[in-house]
Structure formats: C-alpha cells, structure tokens
Design a protein around this motif. Sequence first.
Motif, PDB file in Angstrom:
ATOM      1  N   ASN A  42      22.114 -47.642  17.951  1.00 30.84           N
ATOM      2  CA  ASN A  42      23.013 -48.738  18.344  1.00 30.84           C
ATOM      3  C   ASN A  42      24.196 -48.747  17.385  1.00 30.84           C
ATOM      4  OD1 ASN A  42      22.175 -50.258  15.984  1.00 30.84           O
ATOM      5  ND2 ASN A  42      20.315 -50.810  17.121  1.00 30.84           N
ATOM      6  N   SER A  43      25.050 -49.742  17.494  1.00 34.78           N
ATOM      7  CA  SER A  43      26.281 -49.755  16.692  1.00 34.78           C
ATOM      8  C   SER A  43      26.001 -49.892  15.201  1.00 34.78           C
ATOM      9  CB  SER A  43      27.196 -50.894  17.156  1.00 34.78           C
ATOM     10  OG  SER A  43      26.531 -52.135  17.042  1.00 34.78           O
ATOM     11  N   VAL A  44      24.840 -50.417  14.825  1.00 32.63           N
ATOM     12  CA  VAL A  44      24.465 -50.540  13.411  1.00 32.63           C
ATOM     13  C   VAL A  44      23.638 -49.339  12.980  1.00 32.63           C
ATOM     14  CG1 VAL A  44      23.229 -51.918  11.708  1.00 32.63           C
ATOM     15  CG2 VAL A  44      24.566 -53.056  13.507  1.00 32.63           C
ATOM     16  N   ASN A  45      22.565 -49.074  13.712  1.00 30.31           N
ATOM     17  CA  ASN A  45      21.728 -47.898  13.455  1.00 30.31           C
ATOM     18  C   ASN A  45      22.297 -46.739  14.282  1.00 30.31           C
ATOM     19  OD1 ASN A  45      19.928 -49.514  11.898  1.00 30.31           O
ATOM     20  ND2 ASN A  45      19.077 -50.279  13.814  1.00 30.31           N
ATOM     21  N   ASN A  46      23.383 -46.168  13.796  1.00 32.16           N
ATOM     22  CA  ASN A  46      24.213 -45.304  14.627  1.00 32.16           C
ATOM     23  C   ASN A  46      24.108 -43.816  14.330  1.00 32.16           C
ATOM     24  OD1 ASN A  46      25.482 -45.257  12.177  1.00 32.16           O
ATOM     25  ND2 ASN A  46      27.409 -46.159  12.881  1.00 32.16           N
ATOM     26  N   TYR A  47      23.191 -43.410  13.441  1.00 32.64           N
ATOM     27  CA  TYR A  47      23.098 -41.987  13.104  1.00 32.64           C
ATOM     28  C   TYR A  47      21.653 -41.633  12.768  1.00 32.64           C
ATOM     29  CZ  TYR A  47      23.744 -37.523  10.733  1.00 32.64           C
ATOM     30  OH  TYR A  47      23.655 -36.204  10.361  1.00 32.64           O
ATOM     31  N   ILE A  48      21.240 -40.428  13.202  1.00 35.78           N
ATOM     32  CA  ILE A  48      19.897 -39.943  12.893  1.00 35.78           C
ATOM     33  C   ILE A  48      19.966 -38.463  12.568  1.00 35.78           C
ATOM     34  CG2 ILE A  48      19.425 -39.461  15.341  1.00 35.78           C
ATOM     35  CD1 ILE A  48      16.737 -40.601  12.854  1.00 35.78           C
ATOM     36  N   GLU A  49      19.233 -38.058  11.561  1.00 35.55           N
ATOM     37  CA  GLU A  49      19.025 -36.645  11.252  1.00 35.55           C
ATOM     38  C   GLU A  49      17.565 -36.465  10.896  1.00 35.55           C
ATOM     39  OE1 GLU A  49      20.686 -33.029   8.355  1.00 35.55           O
ATOM     40  OE2 GLU A  49      21.539 -35.054   8.209  1.00 35.55           O
ATOM     41  N   ILE A  50      16.895 -35.581  11.631  1.00 36.47           N
ATOM     42  CA  ILE A  50      15.490 -35.326  11.351  1.00 36.47           C
ATOM     43  C   ILE A  50      15.331 -33.860  10.980  1.00 36.47           C
ATOM     44  CG2 ILE A  50      14.650 -37.179  12.825  1.00 36.47           C
ATOM     45  CD1 ILE A  50      13.958 -35.117  14.947  1.00 36.47           C
ATOM     46  N   LEU A  51      14.370 -33.590  10.092  1.00 34.49           N
ATOM     47  CA  LEU A  51      14.186 -32.256   9.543  1.00 34.49           C
ATOM     48  C   LEU A  51      12.709 -31.895   9.579  1.00 34.49           C
ATOM     49  CD1 LEU A  51      15.789 -29.964   8.014  1.00 34.49           C
ATOM     50  CD2 LEU A  51      14.959 -31.039   5.900  1.00 34.49           C
ATOM     51  N   SER A  52      12.430 -30.669   9.990  1.00 39.90           N
ATOM     52  CA  SER A  52      11.044 -30.203   9.944  1.00 39.90           C
ATOM     53  C   SER A  52      10.678 -29.785   8.527  1.00 39.90           C
ATOM     54  CB  SER A  52      10.840 -29.018  10.892  1.00 39.90           C
ATOM     55  OG  SER A  52      11.521 -27.866  10.414  1.00 39.90           O
ATOM     56  N   HIS A  53       9.407 -30.023   8.155  1.00 45.69           N
ATOM     57  CA  HIS A  53       8.888 -29.544   6.872  1.00 45.69           C
ATOM     58  C   HIS A  53       9.738 -30.022   5.699  1.00 45.69           C
ATOM     59  CE1 HIS A  53       7.924 -26.656  10.119  1.00 45.69           C
ATOM     60  NE2 HIS A  53       6.716 -26.656   9.569  1.00 45.69           N
ATOM     61  N   LYS A  54      10.047 -31.303   5.689  1.00 39.02           N
ATOM     62  CA  LYS A  54      10.964 -31.870   4.682  1.00 39.02           C
ATOM     63  C   LYS A  54      10.519 -31.571   3.259  1.00 39.02           C
ATOM     64  CE  LYS A  54      12.693 -36.335   3.031  1.00 39.02           C
ATOM     65  NZ  LYS A  54      12.655 -37.804   3.246  1.00 39.02           N
TER      66      LYS A  54
ATOM     67  N   GLU B 236      30.181 -44.588  21.020  1.00 32.19           N
ATOM     68  CA  GLU B 236      30.807 -45.874  21.324  1.00 32.19           C
ATOM     69  C   GLU B 236      31.435 -45.904  22.715  1.00 32.19           C
ATOM     70  OE1 GLU B 236      33.599 -46.634  18.264  1.00 32.19           O
ATOM     71  OE2 GLU B 236      32.084 -46.994  16.700  1.00 32.19           O
ATOM     72  N   ASN B 237      31.803 -44.750  23.225  1.00 30.31           N
ATOM     73  CA  ASN B 237      32.465 -44.687  24.536  1.00 30.31           C
ATOM     74  C   ASN B 237      31.490 -44.715  25.706  1.00 30.31           C
ATOM     75  OD1 ASN B 237      35.029 -44.419  23.294  1.00 30.31           O
ATOM     76  ND2 ASN B 237      34.670 -42.219  23.015  1.00 30.31           N
ATOM     77  N   LEU B 238      30.204 -44.712  25.405  1.00 28.92           N
ATOM     78  CA  LEU B 238      29.210 -44.633  26.473  1.00 28.92           C
ATOM     79  C   LEU B 238      29.022 -45.966  27.187  1.00 28.92           C
ATOM     80  CD1 LEU B 238      27.338 -42.522  27.722  1.00 28.92           C
ATOM     81  CD2 LEU B 238      25.558 -43.249  26.119  1.00 28.92           C
ATOM     82  N   GLY B 239      29.286 -47.058  26.486  1.00 33.71           N
ATOM     83  CA  GLY B 239      29.141 -48.373  27.105  1.00 33.71           C
ATOM     84  C   GLY B 239      27.712 -48.867  27.168  1.00 33.71           C
ATOM     85  N   LYS B 240      26.797 -48.266  26.399  1.00 35.47           N
ATOM     86  CA  LYS B 240      25.403 -48.717  26.346  1.00 35.47           C
ATOM     87  C   LYS B 240      25.113 -49.217  24.936  1.00 35.47           C
ATOM     88  CE  LYS B 240      22.140 -46.585  28.470  1.00 35.47           C
ATOM     89  NZ  LYS B 240      21.159 -45.582  28.941  1.00 35.47           N
ATOM     90  N   PRO B 241      24.693 -50.475  24.782  1.00 38.28           N
ATOM     91  CA  PRO B 241      24.453 -51.001  23.439  1.00 38.28           C
ATOM     92  C   PRO B 241      23.289 -50.329  22.719  1.00 38.28           C
ATOM     93  CG  PRO B 241      23.763 -52.575  25.109  1.00 38.28           C
ATOM     94  CD  PRO B 241      24.502 -51.496  25.825  1.00 38.28           C
ATOM     95  N   VAL B 242      22.285 -49.858  23.486  1.00 37.39           N
ATOM     96  CA  VAL B 242      21.165 -49.104  22.910  1.00 37.39           C
ATOM     97  C   VAL B 242      21.116 -47.752  23.606  1.00 37.39           C
ATOM     98  CG1 VAL B 242      18.683 -49.000  22.523  1.00 37.39           C
ATOM     99  CG2 VAL B 242      19.869 -51.207  22.401  1.00 37.39           C
ATOM    100  N   GLN B 243      21.146 -46.699  22.812  1.00 34.40           N
ATOM    101  CA  GLN B 243      21.140 -45.337  23.346  1.00 34.40           C
ATOM    102  C   GLN B 243      19.892 -44.627  22.845  1.00 34.40           C
ATOM    103  OE1 GLN B 243      25.029 -43.831  22.179  1.00 34.40           O
ATOM    104  NE2 GLN B 243      26.043 -45.592  23.142  1.00 34.40           N
TER     105      GLN B 243
END
Length: 299
Positions: free
Chosen positions: A182-194, A280-287
């Motif tokens: 969402n606009s606050v939680n707006n980025y994710i990066e996940i890694l295998s075998h951290k 932000e251009n998608l128009g969906k508050p939760v993606q």
Amino acid sequence: MLLFTKKAVILIIVLICVLVNSCIERPAPPVAYIAPKPVLKPMNVKDVWVFQGANKIIGGYELDSQLYIPIQNLEEKQFTFQGGIWEDGLSALHRIYPFWKPYTTTLKLDRTNPQDAEPVALKFEYISTAKEAIYAGSGTIDGENFDRVSLAFDTLTGSTAVLVRQNYEVYEGNYSGHIALNSVNNYIEILSHKNEDGMSIPLPSTCWLEITYKSDVNIDIAVLAKSTSSPDFVINSKGGLLPRSTWTTAYINMDYLLGNGIITSQTYKYKLDLRAKFNENLGKPVQNIYLDNIRILHL
C-alpha cells in the motif's frame, strides 16, 4: 489430307488417356484427427511438439482447448509429445522445456471429423536427472511450496511490506506466500537463503526458475552470486514478471542471471532475489502478490 503413322496414333491415344485421367477427381487419402488437451495444473504447458513413430515430427503447436491435428499415416499409432513453455513468459519465445519427460502413448486414429478429434490427455513428469537448488538434497523438486515448516525466503531489512504464509488464496497444497503493498508499506524485497551461503549450481548448467504467482504489480527478478574468493555479491537482474489476475506459472531461463560477469574458474553460491513496489498509478489502495511453487531446477 493429314496422315498419321501408327506410332503417332498410339501416342495421341496415350496422351488423351493421361489428360482424361488427370481430370478425374480422386478421393483424398483418409485423415484422422487427434486433440492434445492442455495441462494447466500444476504445469503451465503452453506448446506441444508432436512426433509419430520413432522420430517423424508432425509439428509444433500452441496448446489450447481448440487444437486438433490431422494425421495422414494411419498405420503408425504410437505418438510422442514434448511439452513446451514460453521462455520468460514471452509468447514469441517457444521452447521445449528441458525438465519434462516426453509423453508417449498409443492412439486409435479412427476419428475422421475434426470436431470429433481423438482426445489425448497429456501427462508430463520431471526427468529423473533434474536437481532442485532451493532445497538441495531433499530428494524432491518441490522447491518453496510454502507448506514447509521453515521458508527459504526472508523479507530483507529496508522493506516496508512483508512476506507472510497464508491459507486463504492458494494455488496448490495448504499454503502460499502473500505480500500486501500500500502507500505506506510500499516496497518488498525477499531473498532466498538469507543467513546461509546460498545455492550450489554448477556452471555451465541448464537452469530454469519456475514460479507460480498472481500479482497486481510487476515482480523484478535478480540473482546474487558470491564467489569463494570474494565476500561481495555480483547482482544480475532481468525483466521481471508482469501482473497477472489469475495464478500463472512462469518459466525463466537462468543463463544470464547465473553467468553474466562470472569468472568461470571460480565457484559461486547463489541467492534468488525478488522485488516489487507499490504502483501509485494503478488506482488500487492495496496491491497483492501471491507466490507458490518457486523452484530452481538444473541438470
């Protein structure tokens, strides 16, 4: 008066017979029709290559519910089918998938109407020499199916969104992975075998990533490569996964991700890195992003 020799008369008669015979409409040789059926789950088979007998190729076809194939040789009833994918999800890149066994079956070849084509229920299995890198040594090629007690993927520090295991939107099994942006939680990066060294994949090697997903946003794919002589990671990335409103299995050729910038005399460990951000251009508050059946296969 025009005179003809006996030989000329015979020749004229022969020519007339040939011309008359060529004008007679002859029935077409009998043709039977077969209809390979799509395999949608768990394998997203996009194409099928068809062989009759030992090695005669009939052709390669895009696999859908409307496909029927004419067969002229009705004596040879053994057929072999090889499953194909769209490399990196691109419809222009048709490939026989190297990790599926060919499927061989015997057909009746007695359906002469295209609308009544003989159905062929395709069955593809993984080849016995395929190795799975995410959970190497486990004896299976399930990869990260999110049904395991411990996940291979961790959310990296700096991400505002998180990867969680959930059971309300699942492709196969009991669980899948879920990321809500969402606009606050707006980025994710996940890694295998951290907190581990990473995956051992010999080079050169035929290596593909399989990932089943459903997503409102693009998912970028990267690989971190760490050599035995350097603690630094080499980051290779390529065009990611496009948004999909339904569960889709994508097949990603890992040649570039593993080999670009690599020194062949060194040994590397690899980590798979997946990234996404709020649009932000998608128009969906939760993606939403849903993940399942993440496998890295190699020979």
